[in-house]
Scaffold this motif. Sequence first.
Motif, PDB file in Angstrom:
ATOM      1  N   ALA A 152      23.214  12.824  15.229  1.00  0.00           N
ATOM      2  CA  ALA A 152      23.154  13.310  16.608  1.00  0.00           C
ATOM      3  C   ALA A 152      24.849  13.701  17.087  1.00  0.00           C
ATOM      4  O   ALA A 152      25.636  12.987  16.611  1.00  0.00           O
ATOM      5  CB  ALA A 152      22.530  12.541  17.275  1.00  0.00           C
ATOM      6  N   ILE A 153      24.841  14.950  17.560  1.00  0.00           N
ATOM      7  CA  ILE A 153      26.225  15.419  18.108  1.00  0.00           C
ATOM      8  C   ILE A 153      26.042  15.595  19.642  1.00  0.00           C
ATOM      9  O   ILE A 153      24.883  16.396  20.128  1.00  0.00           O
ATOM     10  CB  ILE A 153      26.562  16.562  17.623  1.00  0.00           C
ATOM     11  CG1 ILE A 153      26.875  16.238  15.922  1.00  0.00           C
ATOM     12  CG2 ILE A 153      28.056  17.123  17.994  1.00  0.00           C
ATOM     13  CD1 ILE A 153      27.226  17.609  14.959  1.00  0.00           C
ATOM     14  N   ALA A 154      26.881  14.813  20.420  1.00  0.00           N
ATOM     15  CA  ALA A 154      26.752  14.899  21.927  1.00  0.00           C
ATOM     16  C   ALA A 154      26.850  16.517  22.356  1.00  0.00           C
ATOM     17  O   ALA A 154      27.876  17.147  21.975  1.00  0.00           O
ATOM     18  CB  ALA A 154      27.585  13.997  22.555  1.00  0.00           C
ATOM     19  N   ARG A 155      26.364  16.949  23.259  1.00  0.00           N
ATOM     20  CA  ARG A 155      26.529  18.181  23.780  1.00  0.00           C
ATOM     21  C   ARG A 155      27.638  17.818  24.901  1.00  0.00           C
ATOM     22  O   ARG A 155      27.631  17.099  25.879  1.00  0.00           O
ATOM     23  CB  ARG A 155      25.361  18.468  24.443  1.00  0.00           C
ATOM     24  CG  ARG A 155      24.391  19.063  23.492  1.00  0.00           C
ATOM     25  CD  ARG A 155      23.029  19.874  24.065  1.00  0.00           C
ATOM     26  NE  ARG A 155      22.031  19.524  23.502  1.00  0.00           N
ATOM     27  CZ  ARG A 155      20.718  19.362  23.960  1.00  0.00           C
ATOM     28  NH1 ARG A 155      20.477  19.093  25.308  1.00  0.00           N
ATOM     29  NH2 ARG A 155      19.772  19.145  23.128  1.00  0.00           N
ATOM     30  N   SER A 156      28.565  18.981  25.068  1.00  0.00           N
ATOM     31  CA  SER A 156      29.658  18.993  25.947  1.00  0.00           C
ATOM     32  C   SER A 156      29.130  19.162  27.332  1.00  0.00           C
ATOM     33  O   SER A 156      28.133  19.894  27.575  1.00  0.00           O
ATOM     34  CB  SER A 156      30.697  20.007  25.453  1.00  0.00           C
ATOM     35  OG  SER A 156      31.152  19.764  24.051  1.00  0.00           O
TER      36      SER A 156
END
Length: 156
Positions: A152-156
Motif C-alpha cells: 500500500a502506497i499512501a496517496r499524496s
Amino acid sequence: MDRITSHEQGLAALASHFAGMPPVAALQVQVDAWREGCLRLRAPLAANVNDKGCAFGGSLSSLMTIAAWGLVALELESAGVHADVFVADSRVRFLKPVFEDLVVEATFDDAAEHAALLDVLRRQGRVSIRLQARTVLADGAVAATYAGRYVAIARS
C-alpha cells in the motif's frame, strides 16, 4: 455517521469498484461479508465454469487475489487512510475441484503486521503486508489456498 452505516458504505464502494473492472465484473463477484479482519466474497459457478464443469482455476485465483486486495483496501479506507494497494507476489495451491458456487475468505497472515499496518503506512508512506485466502466448500473443506504480499502506497 454511525459505524454500521460506514461499514455498509465501505462494502458498497468495494462492490462498485469491482464492478468497474471488466475482468472482475465478468466473475460476477458479490461482496458477502467483512468483519474482524476477514472479507468473504462469492461468485456463481455458472460464470466461472471450465470445460470439466467445475470452477476455472483462473477464476479461483482471481477471486482470492481480489478478496485479499479488497480486505486491505477496506481496512485502510475505514480508517480514513487513502492509499493505492497493489499485489506484489502470490502463490496459489489448488486442492480440490469446485462444483458449486465459489466462496472465498481472505484474512491477514500475521496479526502483528495487521496491527502495525496503519502506523507504518502513516510513518513511511508505504507498507508491505501478507495476506492469505482460501476457497471454502459448502461442507467446510478447503478447495484452494492463496498466500500473497500486498503493498500500500499512501496517496499524496
